[in-house]
Design an enzyme around this catalytic site. Structure first.
Site, PDB file in Angstrom:
ATOM      1  N   CYS A 116      18.994  20.791  13.762  1.00  0.00           N
ATOM      2  CA  CYS A 116      18.794  21.841  14.923  1.00  0.00           C
ATOM      3  C   CYS A 116      17.897  21.851  16.042  1.00  0.00           C
ATOM      4  O   CYS A 116      17.883  22.048  17.277  1.00  0.00           O
ATOM      5  CB  CYS A 116      18.727  23.119  14.251  1.00  0.00           C
ATOM      6  SG  CYS A 116      20.507  23.467  13.620  1.00  0.00           S
ATOM      7  N   HIS A 256      16.137  29.141  18.578  1.00  0.00           N
ATOM      8  CA  HIS A 256      17.298  28.860  17.933  1.00  0.00           C
ATOM      9  C   HIS A 256      18.203  29.930  17.296  1.00  0.00           C
ATOM     10  O   HIS A 256      17.886  30.833  16.565  1.00  0.00           O
ATOM     11  CB  HIS A 256      16.931  27.634  16.731  1.00  0.00           C
ATOM     12  CG  HIS A 256      18.057  27.133  16.123  1.00  0.00           C
ATOM     13  ND1 HIS A 256      19.306  26.720  16.667  1.00  0.00           N
ATOM     14  CD2 HIS A 256      18.408  27.030  14.805  1.00  0.00           C
ATOM     15  CE1 HIS A 256      20.243  26.350  15.829  1.00  0.00           C
ATOM     16  NE2 HIS A 256      19.591  26.520  14.742  1.00  0.00           N
ATOM     17  N   ASN A 286      26.075  29.624  15.929  1.00  0.00           N
ATOM     18  CA  ASN A 286      25.214  28.547  15.801  1.00  0.00           C
ATOM     19  C   ASN A 286      25.608  27.092  16.725  1.00  0.00           C
ATOM     20  O   ASN A 286      26.410  26.390  15.580  1.00  0.00           O
ATOM     21  CB  ASN A 286      24.511  28.162  14.505  1.00  0.00           C
ATOM     22  CG  ASN A 286      23.500  27.167  14.218  1.00  0.00           C
ATOM     23  OD1 ASN A 286      23.093  26.435  15.177  1.00  0.00           O
ATOM     24  ND2 ASN A 286      23.006  27.202  13.181  1.00  0.00           N
TER      25      ASN A 286
END
EC number: 2.3.1.180
Length: 335
Positions: A116, A256, A286
């Protein structure tokens, strides 16, 4: 020779039109809206349903959005760095496909994969290309078709992921704006806690791996959550201390978008009011490496020249880090 900085001078993004809501997931697995919202804060997520289109399609659309809204000639780009954990193929690189399709010519291009946080890794790499003095414009794209690796029989992971892409243009400048500093970390202790178990050289695809559903995201949520909170918070504190930044100096925190509870914890640790935190996880879920540039795109009209941004992310490996950026332009002037 004056110091060269790498300024973010344009942003773009693309999100597929199709939506999967929590009510949709309730028809697939044993879950409901209250359970998902309480644990991760996600209401819906986007999906690229066309099985013949991969992450490159999303990246191309995001780059085109940047070019069109900011009046950028694709031929002016010197290099392309593509952050992705869901590449079209093991090879060739997705970056080479995208560079060709968006009309950049024979520029250098390559994929990066650091889970990520790949976007913030790629941002620092791109900034260093600019700082070298050899390149003037580097396009950094983060693109993910995470739904291709999402197991819609697993109630623990299927609510989490969505598809999307975001990008930024880095340009050389002598002004005190741009990517000012980055702290990047990794530690392989987390390998088994967040992983796609098969499909790589350590465990090639077989009938057995397919039957065992090892080609989907596997996550031990509680372990990942604890590490994410600690490491994202620590990296933010680290970059603030290195640059003598107080919470009053920070205009925006760009975390994030993995879990709303993680985002809340980071904001509290940094001492930053919640209205200074970019949050869109409820609508997009996400999107892995693409969450941060999608936030920048969505908040672009609010960003002003000189704004101080701290971006932070965490992912598989484990990998994590933070980037300190001084914004280079007034977003309200962009279409």
């Amino acid at each position: 020779m004056n110091k060269i900085n790498a300024a973010i001078t344009a942003v773009g993004a693309y999100l597929p039109e199709d939506v999967i809501t929590n009510d949709d997931l309730e028809k697939m697995v044993d879950t409901n809206d209250e359970w998902i919202m309480t644990r991760v804060g996600i209401k819906e997520r986007r999906i690229l349903r066309d099985k013949n289109k991969g992450a490159s399609y999303l990246a191309i659309r995001a780059a085109q959005d940047l070019f069109e809204r900011h009046g950028i000639d694709p031929k002016s780009i010197d290099g392309l760095i593509l952050a992705t954990n869901s590449s079209d193929y093991h090879f060739p690189s997705t970056a080479s496909i995208v560079a060709h399709e968006i009309g950049c010519g024979d520029i250098f291009s390559f994929d990066m994969q650091a889970a990520c946080p790949t976007f913030i890794y790629a941002l620092e790499v791109g900034a260093n290309f600019i700082r070298s003095g050899r390149y003037s414009k580097i396009l950094v794209i983060a693109t993910e078709k995470m739904t291709a690796f999402t197991d819609y029989t697993d109630r623990a992971t299927c609510p989490l992921f969505g598809d999307g892409a975001g990008c930024v243009l880095l340009e050389a400048t002598e002004e005190e704006v741009g990517v000012m500093d980055a702290v990047l970390h990794s530690n392989g202790i987390g390998k088994d806690h967040l992983i796609m178990k098969a499909g790589g050289s350590a465990c090639p695809a077989t009938h057995e791996t397919v039957d065992n559903r090892w080609h989907y995201v596997y996550q031990e949520g509680q372990v990942v959550f604890k590490h994410a909170v600690v490491d994202m918070c620590n990296s933010c504190v680290e970059i603030m201390e290195r640059n003598n930044l107080s919470h009053d100096d920070i205009t925006w925190v760009v975390p994030h978008q993995a879990n709303l509870r993680i985002i809340d914890a980071v904001a509290r640790r940094m001492g930053v009011p919640y209205e200074k935190v970019m949050v869109n996880i409820e609508r997009y879920g996400n999107t892995s490496s693409a969450t941060i540039p999608i936030c920048l795109w969505e908040w672009e009209h609010k960003l002003k020249k000189g704004d101080v941004l701290v971006m932070t992310s965490f992912g598989a490996g484990f990998t994590w880090g933070a980037v300190y950026v001084k914004w280079a332009y007034d977003g309200s002037t962009v279409r």
